[in-house]
Design a protein around this motif. Structure first.
Motif, PDB file in Angstrom:
ATOM      1  N   PRO A  47      -2.676  12.096   1.417  1.00 30.83           N
ATOM      2  CA  PRO A  47      -2.325  10.986   0.138  1.00 30.83           C
ATOM      3  C   PRO A  47      -3.088   9.815   0.639  1.00 30.83           C
ATOM      4  O   PRO A  47      -3.222   9.216   1.891  1.00 30.83           O
ATOM      5  CB  PRO A  47      -1.096  10.888   0.163  1.00 30.83           C
ATOM      6  CG  PRO A  47      -0.481  12.277   0.801  1.00 30.83           C
ATOM      7  CD  PRO A  47      -1.424  12.653   1.876  1.00 30.83           C
ATOM      8  N   VAL A  48      -3.865   9.304  -0.309  1.00 29.57           N
ATOM      9  CA  VAL A  48      -4.668   8.060  -0.046  1.00 29.57           C
ATOM     10  C   VAL A  48      -4.020   6.946  -0.417  1.00 29.57           C
ATOM     11  O   VAL A  48      -3.001   6.908  -1.549  1.00 29.57           O
ATOM     12  CB  VAL A  48      -5.956   8.157  -1.033  1.00 29.57           C
ATOM     13  CG1 VAL A  48      -6.874   6.947  -0.756  1.00 29.57           C
ATOM     14  CG2 VAL A  48      -6.758   9.303  -0.545  1.00 29.57           C
ATOM     15  N   ALA A  49      -3.871   5.860   0.278  1.00 23.07           N
ATOM     16  CA  ALA A  49      -3.185   4.443   0.118  1.00 23.07           C
ATOM     17  C   ALA A  49      -3.681   3.997  -1.307  1.00 23.07           C
ATOM     18  O   ALA A  49      -4.788   4.441  -1.694  1.00 23.07           O
ATOM     19  CB  ALA A  49      -3.642   3.603   0.917  1.00 23.07           C
TER      20      ALA A  49
ATOM     21  N   MET B 182       0.927  -1.324   0.091  1.00 20.34           N
ATOM     22  CA  MET B 182      -0.171  -0.047   0.054  1.00 20.34           C
ATOM     23  C   MET B 182       0.735   1.230   0.149  1.00 20.34           C
ATOM     24  O   MET B 182       2.015   1.336  -0.446  1.00 20.34           O
ATOM     25  CB  MET B 182      -1.171  -0.130   1.325  1.00 20.34           C
ATOM     26  CG  MET B 182      -2.146  -1.060   1.149  1.00 20.34           C
ATOM     27  SD  MET B 182      -2.925  -0.841  -0.220  1.00 20.34           S
ATOM     28  CE  MET B 182      -4.493  -0.513   0.437  1.00 20.34           C
ATOM     29  N   ASN B 183       0.408   2.371   0.741  1.00 18.70           N
ATOM     30  CA  ASN B 183       1.056   3.600   0.629  1.00 18.70           C
ATOM     31  C   ASN B 183       1.965   3.460   1.625  1.00 18.70           C
ATOM     32  O   ASN B 183       1.788   3.588   2.845  1.00 18.70           O
ATOM     33  CB  ASN B 183       0.111   4.705   0.752  1.00 18.70           C
ATOM     34  CG  ASN B 183       0.896   5.973   0.666  1.00 18.70           C
ATOM     35  OD1 ASN B 183       1.783   6.298   1.091  1.00 18.70           O
ATOM     36  ND2 ASN B 183       0.092   7.097  -0.177  1.00 18.70           N
ATOM     37  N   GLU B 184       3.283   3.608   1.468  1.00 13.96           N
ATOM     38  CA  GLU B 184       4.405   3.624   2.685  1.00 13.96           C
ATOM     39  C   GLU B 184       4.486   4.688   3.169  1.00 13.96           C
ATOM     40  O   GLU B 184       4.559   4.641   4.486  1.00 13.96           O
ATOM     41  CB  GLU B 184       5.897   3.606   1.791  1.00 13.96           C
ATOM     42  CG  GLU B 184       6.022   2.008   1.256  1.00 13.96           C
ATOM     43  CD  GLU B 184       7.128   1.727   0.473  1.00 13.96           C
ATOM     44  OE1 GLU B 184       7.333   1.139  -0.281  1.00 13.96           O
ATOM     45  OE2 GLU B 184       8.023   2.870   0.628  1.00 13.96           O
ATOM     46  N   ALA B 185       4.038   5.826   2.831  1.00 14.70           N
ATOM     47  CA  ALA B 185       3.915   7.140   3.504  1.00 14.70           C
ATOM     48  C   ALA B 185       2.775   7.340   4.417  1.00 14.70           C
ATOM     49  O   ALA B 185       3.105   7.446   5.452  1.00 14.70           O
ATOM     50  CB  ALA B 185       3.626   8.345   2.752  1.00 14.70           C
ATOM     51  N   ARG B 186       1.705   6.457   4.102  1.00 11.69           N
ATOM     52  CA  ARG B 186       0.644   6.472   4.969  1.00 11.69           C
ATOM     53  C   ARG B 186       1.050   5.284   6.330  1.00 11.69           C
ATOM     54  O   ARG B 186       0.831   5.666   7.393  1.00 11.69           O
ATOM     55  CB  ARG B 186      -0.459   5.787   4.456  1.00 11.69           C
ATOM     56  CG  ARG B 186      -1.739   5.370   5.362  1.00 11.69           C
ATOM     57  CD  ARG B 186      -2.935   5.189   4.218  1.00 11.69           C
ATOM     58  NE  ARG B 186      -3.492   6.282   3.505  1.00 11.69           N
ATOM     59  CZ  ARG B 186      -4.452   7.200   3.858  1.00 11.69           C
ATOM     60  NH1 ARG B 186      -4.918   7.230   5.130  1.00 11.69           N
ATOM     61  NH2 ARG B 186      -4.707   7.966   2.960  1.00 11.69           N
TER      62      ARG B 186
ATOM     63  N   LEU C 276     -12.829  14.184  -5.577  1.00 14.86           N
ATOM     64  CA  LEU C 276     -11.817  13.515  -4.597  1.00 14.86           C
ATOM     65  C   LEU C 276     -10.356  13.597  -4.970  1.00 14.86           C
ATOM     66  O   LEU C 276      -9.459  13.806  -4.046  1.00 14.86           O
ATOM     67  CB  LEU C 276     -12.419  12.050  -4.470  1.00 14.86           C
ATOM     68  CG  LEU C 276     -13.555  11.748  -4.043  1.00 14.86           C
ATOM     69  CD1 LEU C 276     -14.042  10.334  -4.240  1.00 14.86           C
ATOM     70  CD2 LEU C 276     -13.868  12.130  -2.502  1.00 14.86           C
ATOM     71  N   ARG C 277     -10.117  13.271  -6.185  1.00 18.04           N
ATOM     72  CA  ARG C 277      -8.488  13.342  -6.586  1.00 18.04           C
ATOM     73  C   ARG C 277      -8.112  14.879  -6.597  1.00 18.04           C
ATOM     74  O   ARG C 277      -7.050  15.109  -6.229  1.00 18.04           O
ATOM     75  CB  ARG C 277      -8.457  13.002  -8.114  1.00 18.04           C
ATOM     76  CG  ARG C 277      -8.595  11.335  -8.130  1.00 18.04           C
ATOM     77  CD  ARG C 277      -8.315  10.693  -9.678  1.00 18.04           C
ATOM     78  NE  ARG C 277      -9.555  11.129 -10.343  1.00 18.04           N
ATOM     79  CZ  ARG C 277     -10.646  10.404 -10.504  1.00 18.04           C
ATOM     80  NH1 ARG C 277     -10.993   9.164  -9.897  1.00 18.04           N
ATOM     81  NH2 ARG C 277     -11.348  10.882 -11.557  1.00 18.04           N
ATOM     82  N   TYR C 278      -8.881  15.795  -7.038  1.00 11.94           N
ATOM     83  CA  TYR C 278      -8.555  17.203  -6.706  1.00 11.94           C
ATOM     84  C   TYR C 278      -8.266  17.654  -5.428  1.00 11.94           C
ATOM     85  O   TYR C 278      -7.194  18.118  -4.903  1.00 11.94           O
ATOM     86  CB  TYR C 278      -9.493  18.011  -7.462  1.00 11.94           C
ATOM     87  CG  TYR C 278      -9.304  19.568  -7.199  1.00 11.94           C
ATOM     88  CD1 TYR C 278      -8.394  20.125  -7.829  1.00 11.94           C
ATOM     89  CD2 TYR C 278      -9.939  20.277  -6.311  1.00 11.94           C
ATOM     90  CE1 TYR C 278      -7.990  21.598  -7.819  1.00 11.94           C
ATOM     91  CE2 TYR C 278      -9.681  21.651  -6.216  1.00 11.94           C
ATOM     92  CZ  TYR C 278      -8.648  22.281  -6.942  1.00 11.94           C
ATOM     93  OH  TYR C 278      -8.511  23.626  -6.760  1.00 11.94           O
ATOM     94  N   TYR C 279      -9.018  17.039  -4.364  1.00 15.04           N
ATOM     95  CA  TYR C 279      -9.011  17.397  -2.926  1.00 15.04           C
ATOM     96  C   TYR C 279      -7.623  16.822  -2.296  1.00 15.04           C
ATOM     97  O   TYR C 279      -6.828  17.260  -1.784  1.00 15.04           O
ATOM     98  CB  TYR C 279     -10.177  16.928  -2.159  1.00 15.04           C
ATOM     99  CG  TYR C 279     -11.305  17.542  -2.252  1.00 15.04           C
ATOM    100  CD1 TYR C 279     -11.543  18.778  -3.013  1.00 15.04           C
ATOM    101  CD2 TYR C 279     -12.410  17.624  -1.516  1.00 15.04           C
ATOM    102  CE1 TYR C 279     -12.483  19.815  -2.863  1.00 15.04           C
ATOM    103  CE2 TYR C 279     -13.656  18.410  -1.418  1.00 15.04           C
ATOM    104  CZ  TYR C 279     -13.623  19.185  -2.204  1.00 15.04           C
ATOM    105  OH  TYR C 279     -14.750  20.213  -2.201  1.00 15.04           O
ATOM    106  N   GLU C 280      -7.246  15.751  -2.956  1.00 18.64           N
ATOM    107  CA  GLU C 280      -5.968  14.887  -2.595  1.00 18.64           C
ATOM    108  C   GLU C 280      -4.877  15.688  -3.097  1.00 18.64           C
ATOM    109  O   GLU C 280      -3.907  16.055  -2.612  1.00 18.64           O
ATOM    110  CB  GLU C 280      -6.134  13.564  -3.138  1.00 18.64           C
ATOM    111  CG  GLU C 280      -4.748  12.802  -2.619  1.00 18.64           C
ATOM    112  CD  GLU C 280      -4.681  11.104  -3.141  1.00 18.64           C
ATOM    113  OE1 GLU C 280      -3.581  10.658  -2.882  1.00 18.64           O
ATOM    114  OE2 GLU C 280      -5.796  10.748  -3.922  1.00 18.64           O
TER     115      GLU C 280
END
Length: 160
Positions: free
Chosen positions: A49-51, A1-5, A38-42
């Motif tokens: 950042p979303v996983a 998944m997302n390592e930053a998360r 949703l993508r814009y808000y991210e």
């Protein structure tokens, strides 16, 4: 998944199943926000950042993500702009300063809405007057049309 998360101590797909994973489509259906929004808000940092799903690379929203997105959807529906939402979302927590800022910002927006509601009510009164005027003209009621014409001038002067 997302390592930053994962590095922030947030859930990944390998973690407990209690943290449901939702797709863009599911979050969009729940919140009423489009996938593009949703993508814009991210992208602009309103949501973290979303996983990503490890196999497909698709966004994988958690219930925690969903709660924040629902808050944003409600703020947007209440008429707040991007910068106002950004300030409110950046002010996380319940410290006295944070709470005071949130109260001030939301109360200020409420006052702006009250002002706009008064303006809209004045516009509506004017339009109702114009409809009544034209109905009086249509009915041949010159006295009523004259009264409504005078009233309409006063109402028109109050429009902003």
């Amino acid at each position: 998944m997302n390592e930053a998360r994962a590095g922030r101590g947030e859930h990944t797909a390998a973690e407990p199943a209690a943290e449901a994973i939702l797709s863009v489509r599911e979050v969009s259906q729940i919140t009423g926000l489009s996938g593009w929004t949703l993508r814009y808000y991210e992208k602009i940092g309103l949501i973290d950042p979303v996983a990503r799903d490890g196999s497909s690379g698709h966004r994988a929203y958690t219930r925690t993500d969903l709660a924040r997105i629902e808050s944003l959807a409600h703020l947007r529906a209440a008429g707040l702009g991007i910068e106002e939402m950004r300030a409110l979302m950046a002010a996380r927590g319940h410290s006295p300063e944070t709470v005071a800022m949130k109260i001030e910002m939301l109360a200020g927006h409420g006052k702006a809405l009250e002002t706009e509601m008064r303006r809209l009510a004045a516009r509506k009164r004017y339009l109702d007057n114009r409809v009544a005027y034209w109905r009086a003209v249509e009915a041949g009621d010159d006295a009523e049309a004259g009264r409504l014409e005078s009233e309409g001038e006063r109402l028109g002067d109050r429009l902003s």
